[in-house]
Design a protein around this motif. Structure first.
Motif, PDB file in Angstrom:
ATOM      1  N   HIS A   1      18.061 -21.735 -52.030  1.00  0.00           N
ATOM      2  CA  HIS A   1      17.250 -20.768 -52.325  1.00  0.00           C
ATOM      3  C   HIS A   1      17.717 -19.524 -51.308  1.00  0.00           C
ATOM      4  O   HIS A   1      17.765 -18.337 -51.728  1.00  0.00           O
ATOM      5  CB  HIS A   1      15.728 -20.919 -51.744  1.00  0.00           C
ATOM      6  N   GLN A   2      18.526 -19.662 -50.219  1.00  0.00           N
ATOM      7  CA  GLN A   2      18.926 -18.694 -49.285  1.00  0.00           C
ATOM      8  C   GLN A   2      19.986 -18.037 -49.905  1.00  0.00           C
ATOM      9  O   GLN A   2      20.323 -16.984 -49.934  1.00  0.00           O
ATOM     10  CB  GLN A   2      19.370 -19.165 -47.976  1.00  0.00           C
ATOM     11  N   VAL A   3      20.853 -18.670 -50.574  1.00  0.00           N
ATOM     12  CA  VAL A   3      21.982 -18.198 -51.615  1.00  0.00           C
ATOM     13  C   VAL A   3      21.419 -17.213 -52.657  1.00  0.00           C
ATOM     14  O   VAL A   3      22.000 -15.959 -52.709  1.00  0.00           O
ATOM     15  CB  VAL A   3      22.925 -19.271 -52.123  1.00  0.00           C
ATOM     16  N   GLU A   4      20.403 -17.779 -53.175  1.00  0.00           N
ATOM     17  CA  GLU A   4      19.796 -16.959 -54.104  1.00  0.00           C
ATOM     18  C   GLU A   4      19.268 -15.503 -53.566  1.00  0.00           C
ATOM     19  O   GLU A   4      19.143 -14.516 -54.182  1.00  0.00           O
ATOM     20  CB  GLU A   4      18.852 -17.726 -54.999  1.00  0.00           C
ATOM     21  N   TYR A   5      18.556 -15.520 -52.503  1.00  0.00           N
ATOM     22  CA  TYR A   5      18.145 -14.690 -51.832  1.00  0.00           C
ATOM     23  C   TYR A   5      19.101 -13.620 -51.536  1.00  0.00           C
ATOM     24  O   TYR A   5      19.110 -12.380 -51.488  1.00  0.00           O
ATOM     25  CB  TYR A   5      17.282 -14.864 -50.501  1.00  0.00           C
TER      26      TYR A   5
ATOM     27  N   SER B   1      16.658 -27.864 -53.068  1.00  0.00           N
ATOM     28  CA  SER B   1      15.350 -28.081 -53.590  1.00  0.00           C
ATOM     29  C   SER B   1      15.499 -29.146 -54.700  1.00  0.00           C
ATOM     30  O   SER B   1      16.654 -29.420 -55.085  1.00  0.00           O
ATOM     31  CB  SER B   1      14.740 -26.830 -54.146  1.00  0.00           C
ATOM     32  N   PRO B   2      14.370 -29.651 -54.873  1.00  0.00           N
ATOM     33  CA  PRO B   2      14.300 -30.511 -56.100  1.00  0.00           C
ATOM     34  C   PRO B   2      14.750 -30.235 -57.407  1.00  0.00           C
ATOM     35  O   PRO B   2      15.142 -30.938 -58.172  1.00  0.00           O
ATOM     36  CB  PRO B   2      12.743 -30.900 -56.049  1.00  0.00           C
ATOM     37  N   GLU B   3      14.694 -28.889 -57.534  1.00  0.00           N
ATOM     38  CA  GLU B   3      15.517 -28.278 -58.800  1.00  0.00           C
ATOM     39  C   GLU B   3      16.884 -28.076 -58.663  1.00  0.00           C
ATOM     40  O   GLU B   3      17.650 -27.684 -59.664  1.00  0.00           O
ATOM     41  CB  GLU B   3      14.846 -26.952 -59.234  1.00  0.00           C
ATOM     42  N   GLY B   4      17.423 -28.650 -57.356  1.00  0.00           N
ATOM     43  CA  GLY B   4      18.725 -28.505 -57.130  1.00  0.00           C
ATOM     44  C   GLY B   4      19.337 -26.950 -57.101  1.00  0.00           C
ATOM     45  O   GLY B   4      20.491 -26.537 -57.366  1.00  0.00           O
TER      46      GLY B   4
ATOM     47  N   TYR C   1      11.882 -25.244 -48.851  1.00  0.00           N
ATOM     48  CA  TYR C   1      13.325 -25.603 -48.797  1.00  0.00           C
ATOM     49  C   TYR C   1      14.241 -24.394 -48.723  1.00  0.00           C
ATOM     50  O   TYR C   1      15.149 -24.256 -48.701  1.00  0.00           O
ATOM     51  CB  TYR C   1      13.605 -26.122 -50.306  1.00  0.00           C
ATOM     52  N   ASP C   2      13.399 -23.013 -48.527  1.00  0.00           N
ATOM     53  CA  ASP C   2      14.177 -21.940 -48.428  1.00  0.00           C
ATOM     54  C   ASP C   2      14.491 -21.404 -47.128  1.00  0.00           C
ATOM     55  O   ASP C   2      15.097 -20.222 -47.066  1.00  0.00           O
ATOM     56  CB  ASP C   2      13.380 -20.895 -49.200  1.00  0.00           C
ATOM     57  N   SER C   3      14.244 -22.133 -46.151  1.00  0.00           N
ATOM     58  CA  SER C   3      14.532 -21.863 -44.716  1.00  0.00           C
ATOM     59  C   SER C   3      15.901 -22.358 -44.393  1.00  0.00           C
ATOM     60  O   SER C   3      16.502 -22.055 -43.274  1.00  0.00           O
ATOM     61  CB  SER C   3      13.545 -22.261 -43.611  1.00  0.00           C
ATOM     62  N   SER C   4      16.478 -23.223 -45.024  1.00  0.00           N
ATOM     63  CA  SER C   4      17.730 -23.728 -44.882  1.00  0.00           C
ATOM     64  C   SER C   4      18.853 -23.415 -45.832  1.00  0.00           C
ATOM     65  O   SER C   4      18.413 -23.621 -47.073  1.00  0.00           O
ATOM     66  CB  SER C   4      17.711 -25.217 -44.474  1.00  0.00           C
ATOM     67  N   THR C   5      20.083 -23.139 -45.753  1.00  0.00           N
ATOM     68  CA  THR C   5      21.065 -22.975 -46.697  1.00  0.00           C
ATOM     69  C   THR C   5      21.775 -24.293 -46.955  1.00  0.00           C
ATOM     70  O   THR C   5      22.352 -24.485 -47.886  1.00  0.00           O
ATOM     71  CB  THR C   5      22.331 -22.226 -46.157  1.00  0.00           C
ATOM     72  N   THR C   6      21.471 -25.511 -46.129  1.00  0.00           N
ATOM     73  CA  THR C   6      21.956 -26.639 -46.288  1.00  0.00           C
ATOM     74  C   THR C   6      21.183 -27.722 -46.982  1.00  0.00           C
ATOM     75  O   THR C   6      21.630 -29.043 -47.223  1.00  0.00           O
ATOM     76  CB  THR C   6      22.539 -27.405 -44.956  1.00  0.00           C
TER      77      THR C   6
END
Length: 251
Positions: free
Chosen positions: A19-23, A13-16, A5-10
Motif C-alpha cells: 500500500h505504501q508504494v501505491e500511496y 496485504s492479503p491481496e498481494g 498493512y499500509d503502515s509498512s513498505t515491507t
C-alpha cells in the motif's frame, strides 16, 4: 483491512499489494504533469509549472528538467526534495562510469541504477518509497534517442510518447490518437512541441494558461558534431510563440 498493512513498505496485504508504494504513486498523480515525446530529430520533455504564489522569485534554473550528463536529462513529477537525492545518485553514477570506461554511460544502464535504488526503499524496514517519477531522455550510439519512465516501485519502461503526473490517463489517451495520427510519420521537434502543449492543455486544471505555466525542453542531434546532442530549454518568448501557433490551429 488495508489499514492493517499500509503502515509498512515491507508487508504485503492479503491481496498481494504494497500500500505504501501505491500511496507514493498516488502522490505523483497529484503532481505537475510531464510529457515525453520521441521525435524524428530528437526528444521533447514538456512540464507543467505549479505557480503557488505570485510573490515567489522567478527560478534561476529549471525546476522540472535536470541535466544528468551531456547526453542525458530527466523530468520530475512528484516531490522535488525526494527527486534531488536520486538526481545526485544518477549524476554520480554517470561520472563514475565515465571515469572507469572513458565513455558516456548507456541510457538504460543509468535508468536501471536509479530503479534499483528506488526498489531498495520498498524492501527494507524503516524506509519509505521515493515520492517521484522520472522521464529519462537521452542518446547513446547503441540505441539512439531513448525515452524511459520510472516508478516509485523500481519499475521502468521504454516509451515512444508518455505522460506522468496529474491527469496522465487523459494525456495518454490524447497521445494515442494524435501521436503518429493515421499511421503517419513521427513528428519532428517543431510539430512535437505543439503536440506536447496540446497534451498539457488537456491535463491542466485551468484554461488560458500563460507561458510561465509551461516548461518546454528539447534535445536534438548536433549538426556540427556527429554523434553529439544539444539541449535547449525554451525561453518565455519562444514558449509564447508555440502557444500562439497552437491557438491558431485550434481556432
Amino acid at each position: 483491512m488495508a489499514r492493517r498493512y499500509d503502515s509498512s513498505t515491507t508487508t504485503f496485504s492479503p491481496e498481494g499489494r504494497l500500500h505504501q508504494v501505491e500511496y507514493a504513486i498516488e502522490a505523483i498523480n497529484n503532481a505537475g504533469t510531464c510529457v515525453g515525446l520521441k521525435c524524428s530529430d530528437g526528444i521533447i520533455l514538456a512540464s507543467e509549472r505549479k505557480v503557488t504564489s505570485k510573490l515567489l522569485a522567478p527560478v534561476k534554473v529549471s525546476e522540472k528538467t535536470y541535466k544528468i550528463d551531456s547526453h542525458c536529462v530527466l523530468s520530475v513529477a512528484g516531490l522535488s526534495s525526494d527527486a534531488s537525492i536520486l538526481i545526485n545518485q544518477a549524476r554520480l553514477r554517470a561520472q563514475r562510469y565515465m571515469f572507469q570506461y572513458q565513455e558516456p554511460i548507456p541510457i538504460e544502464q543509468i535508468v536501471e541504477t536509479i530503479c534499483n535504488y528506488k526498489q531498495s526503499y520498498t524492501q527494507y524496514g524503516g524506509l519509505r518509497p521515493f515520492g517521484c517519477s522520472f522521464l529519462f531522455a537521452g542518446y547513446d550510439p547503441h540505441f539512439g534517442m531513448q525515452l524511459y519512465q520510472t516508478d516509485p516501485s523500481g519499475n521502468y519502461s521504454g516509451w515512444q510518447a508518455t505522460v506522468i503526473g496529474a491527469n496522465n490517463s487523459s494525456g495518454k489517451s490524447f497521445l494515442k490518437n494524435e501521436y503518429q495520427k493515421d499511421d503517419g510519420p513521427v513528428p519532428d521537434i517543431t510539430e512535437g512541441l505543439k503536440l506536447a502543449v496540446k497534451v498539457l492543455n488537456k491535463t491542466m486544471d485551468s484554461t488560458g494558461n500563460g507561458a510561465e505555466k509551461y516548461e518546454l525542453f528539447y534535445m536534438k542531434f548536433n549538426e556540427e558534431e556527429e554523434g553529439d546532442v544539444e539541449h535547449h530549454v525554451l525561453t518565455e518568448e519562444e514558449t509564447k510563440k508555440v502557444l500562439e501557433e497552437v491557438e491558431k490551429e485550434g481556432a
